[in-house]
Design a protein around this motif. Structure first.
Motif, PDB file in Angstrom:
ATOM      1  N   ARG A  48      17.353 -16.379 -18.428  1.00 25.14           N
ATOM      2  CA  ARG A  48      18.716 -15.893 -18.252  1.00 25.14           C
ATOM      3  C   ARG A  48      19.058 -14.850 -19.312  1.00 25.14           C
ATOM      4  NH1 ARG A  48      23.019 -18.196 -15.502  1.00 25.14           N
ATOM      5  NH2 ARG A  48      21.652 -19.984 -15.073  1.00 25.14           N
ATOM      6  N   PHE A  49      19.653 -13.747 -18.839  1.00 23.78           N
ATOM      7  CA  PHE A  49      20.026 -12.659 -19.744  1.00 23.78           C
ATOM      8  C   PHE A  49      21.413 -12.179 -19.326  1.00 23.78           C
ATOM      9  CE2 PHE A  49      19.487  -9.764 -22.962  1.00 23.78           C
ATOM     10  CZ  PHE A  49      19.151  -8.461 -22.634  1.00 23.78           C
ATOM     11  N   SER A  50      22.361 -12.287 -20.225  1.00 21.08           N
ATOM     12  CA  SER A  50      23.746 -11.962 -19.916  1.00 21.08           C
ATOM     13  C   SER A  50      24.169 -10.678 -20.602  1.00 21.08           C
ATOM     14  CB  SER A  50      24.664 -13.093 -20.371  1.00 21.08           C
ATOM     15  OG  SER A  50      24.294 -14.309 -19.751  1.00 21.08           O
ATOM     16  N   LEU A  51      24.920  -9.877 -19.888  1.00 25.33           N
ATOM     17  CA  LEU A  51      25.520  -8.660 -20.442  1.00 25.33           C
ATOM     18  C   LEU A  51      27.006  -8.919 -20.588  1.00 25.33           C
ATOM     19  CD1 LEU A  51      25.110  -5.610 -21.195  1.00 25.33           C
ATOM     20  CD2 LEU A  51      25.810  -5.105 -18.840  1.00 25.33           C
ATOM     21  N   ILE A  52      27.547  -8.570 -21.765  1.00 24.19           N
ATOM     22  CA  ILE A  52      28.946  -8.845 -22.058  1.00 24.19           C
ATOM     23  C   ILE A  52      29.644  -7.537 -22.381  1.00 24.19           C
ATOM     24  CG2 ILE A  52      30.531 -10.119 -23.557  1.00 24.19           C
ATOM     25  CD1 ILE A  52      27.844 -11.855 -24.162  1.00 24.19           C
ATOM     26  N   LEU A  53      30.735  -7.299 -21.686  1.00 27.52           N
ATOM     27  CA  LEU A  53      31.608  -6.187 -22.023  1.00 27.52           C
ATOM     28  C   LEU A  53      32.755  -6.794 -22.807  1.00 27.52           C
ATOM     29  CD1 LEU A  53      29.997  -5.377 -19.396  1.00 27.52           C
ATOM     30  CD2 LEU A  53      31.894  -3.810 -18.933  1.00 27.52           C
TER      31      LEU A  53
END
Lengths: 117, 113
Positions: A73-78
């Motif tokens: 799992r790889f999350s991108l956060i703005l």
């Protein structure tokens, strides 16, 4: 069949919101990537992770952060979404050949089209 | 630093005609080169890749590309276009360790009857 799954196909968020884009791969790949795709600009690398809890900035990391607590799992956060972050976001993963600099094939998710209003 | 240039943001061909999509690369080391295709509202799918084993690389759906070091080119071709080939095509070059890729700006292929 190999699979990279992005949690949302379309998202609409308001300016200033914190936004999470999620990506899961089922291929046990070491490398995971977040790219941003804009017309006329191709794909640009935002962040890259080569192992759990490891990350590296890409070409356009400003305004973004990432999290990789589990290998799949790889999350991108703005952190605070802005209208100039309206774009298509693509997650990818690839296998790492230990001890080499060989580039292996990247597998892509379907993309998340994010609109910030 | 590695980079790629795709000449022509839009290419239009007739069904049955030759498809030629151009890609030139810049790399200080022997490059790993890729062509990806993106159908509408989809992610990217690998068409083919060059890894120095052979200069003529055959990919899926009848596409092939030839690596020419003297011209720093890796153009994509298909002898006979089909309507289903209409898509956006991206050339990419590997950036060394970690499998990071630098992509070109893409070429939109239109196939007309």
């Amino acid at each position: 069949d190999v699979k990279v799954t992005q949690s949302s196909r379309y998202l609409v968020k308001r300016t200033g919101e914190k936004v999470f884009l999620e990506c899961v791969q089922d291929m046990d790949h070491e490398n995971m990537f977040w790219y941003r795709q804009d017309p006329g600009l191709g794909l640009r690398l935002i962040y890259f992770s080569y192992d759990v809890k490891m990350k590296e900035k890409g070409d356009i990391p400003e305004g973004y952060s990432v999290s990789r607590e589990k290998k799949e799992r790889f999350s991108l956060i703005l952190e605070s979404a802005s209208t100039n972050q309206t774009s298509m976001y693509l997650c990818a993963s690839s296998f790492y050949l230990q001890g080499t600099s060989v580039n292996t094939e990247a597998f892509f998710g379907q993309g998340t089209r994010l609109t910030v209003v | 630093a590695q980079s790629v240039t795709q000449l022509g943001s839009h290419v239009s061909v007739s069904e049955g005609a030759l498809v030629l999509l151009r890609c030139n690369y810049s790399s200080s080391v022997p490059p790993y080169l890729f062509w990806y295709v993106q159908y509408p509202n989809q992610g990217l799918q690998l068409l083919l890749k060059y890894t120095s084993a052979a200069t003529l690389v055959k990919g899926i759906n009848g596409f092939e590309a030839e690596f020419k070091k003297s011209e720093t080119s890796f153009h994509l071709t298909k002898p006979s276009a089909h309507m289903s080939d209409a898509a956006e095509y991206f050339c990419a070059v590997g950036r060394g360790g970690g499998n990071k890729l630098t992509f070109g700006t893409g070429t939109q292929l239109k196939v007309e009857l």
